[in-house]
Design an enzyme around this catalytic site. Sequence first.
Site, PDB file in Angstrom:
ATOM      1  CB  THR A  38      -0.826   0.476   0.935  1.00 55.21           C
ATOM      2  OG1 THR A  38      -0.085   0.240   2.001  1.00 55.21           O
ATOM      3  CG2 THR A  38      -1.979  -0.839   1.621  1.00 55.21           C
ATOM      4  CB  SER A  61      -8.554   4.372  18.377  1.00 57.29           C
ATOM      5  OG  SER A  61      -9.222   4.575  17.063  1.00 57.29           O
ATOM      6  CE1 TYR A 104      -5.838  -1.977  10.559  1.00 57.87           C
ATOM      7  CE2 TYR A 104      -7.210  -0.751  11.853  1.00 57.87           C
ATOM      8  CZ  TYR A 104      -5.899  -0.897  11.560  1.00 57.87           C
ATOM      9  OH  TYR A 104      -5.877  -0.205  12.200  1.00 57.87           O
TER      10      TYR A 104
HETATM   11  P1  NAD Z   1       0.015   2.756   4.802  1.00 51.40           P
HETATM   12  O1  NAD Z   1      -0.767   1.774   4.788  1.00 51.40           O
HETATM   13  O2  NAD Z   1       0.358   4.085   4.283  1.00 51.40           O
HETATM   14  O3  NAD Z   1       1.315   2.470   5.684  1.00 51.40           O
HETATM   15  C1  NAD Z   1       1.645   0.421   5.630  1.00 51.40           C
HETATM   16  C2  NAD Z   1       2.907   0.506   4.797  1.00 51.40           C
HETATM   17  O4  NAD Z   1       3.404  -1.059   5.259  1.00 51.40           O
HETATM   18  C3  NAD Z   1       2.845   0.200   3.830  1.00 51.40           C
HETATM   19  O5  NAD Z   1       4.174   0.726   3.028  1.00 51.40           O
HETATM   20  C4  NAD Z   1       2.569  -1.052   3.606  1.00 51.40           C
HETATM   21  O6  NAD Z   1       3.655  -0.808   2.163  1.00 51.40           O
HETATM   22  C5  NAD Z   1       3.795  -1.664   4.104  1.00 51.40           C
HETATM   23  N1  NAD Z   1       3.199  -3.656   4.772  1.00 51.40           N
HETATM   24  C6  NAD Z   1       1.812  -3.306   3.939  1.00 51.40           C
HETATM   25  N2  NAD Z   1       2.548  -5.077   4.443  1.00 51.40           N
HETATM   26  C7  NAD Z   1       3.682  -5.220   4.767  1.00 51.40           C
HETATM   27  C8  NAD Z   1       4.157  -6.353   5.013  1.00 51.40           C
HETATM   28  N3  NAD Z   1       4.228  -7.241   5.175  1.00 51.40           N
HETATM   29  N4  NAD Z   1       5.774  -6.177   5.027  1.00 51.40           N
HETATM   30  C9  NAD Z   1       6.427  -4.968   4.705  1.00 51.40           C
HETATM   31  N5  NAD Z   1       5.595  -3.891   4.572  1.00 51.40           N
HETATM   32  C10 NAD Z   1       4.498  -4.027   4.910  1.00 51.40           C
HETATM   33  O7  NAD Z   1      -0.925   3.100   6.185  1.00 51.40           O
HETATM   34  P2  NAD Z   1      -0.331   4.157   7.572  1.00 51.40           P
HETATM   35  O8  NAD Z   1      -1.609   5.067   7.651  1.00 51.40           O
HETATM   36  O9  NAD Z   1       0.781   4.885   7.213  1.00 51.40           O
HETATM   37  O10 NAD Z   1      -0.257   3.087   8.487  1.00 51.40           O
HETATM   38  C11 NAD Z   1       0.990   3.034   9.158  1.00 51.40           C
HETATM   39  C12 NAD Z   1       0.155   2.218  10.342  1.00 51.40           C
HETATM   40  O11 NAD Z   1      -0.306   2.777  11.385  1.00 51.40           O
HETATM   41  C13 NAD Z   1      -0.440   0.948  10.502  1.00 51.40           C
HETATM   42  O12 NAD Z   1       0.698  -0.316  11.256  1.00 51.40           O
HETATM   43  C14 NAD Z   1      -1.353   1.020  10.781  1.00 51.40           C
HETATM   44  O13 NAD Z   1      -2.515   0.374  10.821  1.00 51.40           O
HETATM   45  C15 NAD Z   1      -1.738   2.015  12.223  1.00 51.40           C
HETATM   46  N6  NAD Z   1      -2.671   2.597  11.651  1.00 51.40           N
HETATM   47  C16 NAD Z   1      -2.506   3.689  11.706  1.00 51.40           C
HETATM   48  C17 NAD Z   1      -4.035   4.441  10.963  1.00 51.40           C
HETATM   49  C18 NAD Z   1      -4.379   5.580  10.723  1.00 51.40           C
HETATM   50  O14 NAD Z   1      -4.643   6.879  11.117  1.00 51.40           O
HETATM   51  N7  NAD Z   1      -3.872   6.535   9.828  1.00 51.40           N
HETATM   52  C19 NAD Z   1      -4.687   4.819  12.725  1.00 51.40           C
HETATM   53  C20 NAD Z   1      -4.240   3.767  13.030  1.00 51.40           C
HETATM   54  C21 NAD Z   1      -3.038   2.647  12.762  1.00 51.40           C
END
Ligand code: NAD
Length: 319
Positions: free
Chosen positions: A37, A125, A148
Amino acid sequence: MRVLVTGGAGFIGANLCRSLVAATGIDSVVVLDDVSTGSVANLEEIVGDGAGAVELHVGSILDTDALDAAIVGCDAVVHLAAIPSVQRSVEAPIRSHLANATGTIEVLEAARRHGGLHVITASSSSVYGANPTMPKHEQLPTRPLSPYAASKLAAEAYTLAYGHSYSMPTLAFRFFNVYGPLQRPGHAYAAAIPAFVHATLTDQPITVHGTGEQSRDFTSVDTVAAVILDSLRRRVHDSEPINLAFGTRSSLNVVIGQIAELTGKRPEVRRVASRVGDVMHSQADGGRLAELFPDIRPVDLATGLKSTIAWMADDVIGA
Ligand code: NAD
């Protein structure tokens, strides 16, 4: 200090890497990302060799060799890699579990193999789910509503269990609706703010699931990066999960109003059915965060929206 950022080519990861490469006390930054992603373009300006650059490894956290190659020589890990979507987890729960839960224990095992490193894990959250109490404080019972949320609960539980079982300094943050530059609109799983900003700037209608009165504790990605940087520098660890938000809840309708004001436009709003697994309100109790990080001041919503709008106008619409 040498830091591994898993998921560093994603939205939060790439913003964090930009702060880390410019920060004093951080000597080098390594990213492990399978670009499922995320995208290499998010790191374009900072990828390379030497000081001020990020060493990019394209590979999965589920591949032990790739993890070992990325983590060798590191002092700390910021573990952000995940499939971060409620909707995707409802459609493909086992895939989410593998990336988010199994992937986390793989990262923790690698950190243990390489000397018991400091590990900071992104939880969410969404683990509070159906628990109606507001604001959400960390001692509340968790009630995940989606695969999730269940996978993120497993991720934080493993992170804290490694702290206890192996005396590793670990920290699990519950992020609350992070927004800012590099968060892309235009796909079926887009988060609310980038979708709303993009629609407004391109004079398309904004789609709102439900009434728009649902509210979130929106947190600027710059604030998230500042808290993580402070955690790394001071090697902050804790036996309990920590909310990474400040108790400032805004409804989607309020966010749309602010975007309209900041852009000088009047977007049309289309209301459609609510989504499976969505919760009505989400607001953090930020008390524990304030105790652990007394010097961090959050970026307010108007300022955060302003930089999001500027990025969207220049890098997405103007590109
Ligand atoms: P994002 O999708 O932009 O980032 C996730 C990254 O993980 C991507 O670059 C993707 O390519 C990489 N990825 C996925 N599976 C992988 C694997 N098996 N090996 C290596 N890389 C892998 O999303 P984000 O919003 O930047 O989220 C980052 C983290 O924060 C995540 O753990 C997400 O669950 C958590 N989070 C985000 C939010 C938010 O509001 N954006 C809220 C709560 C939690």
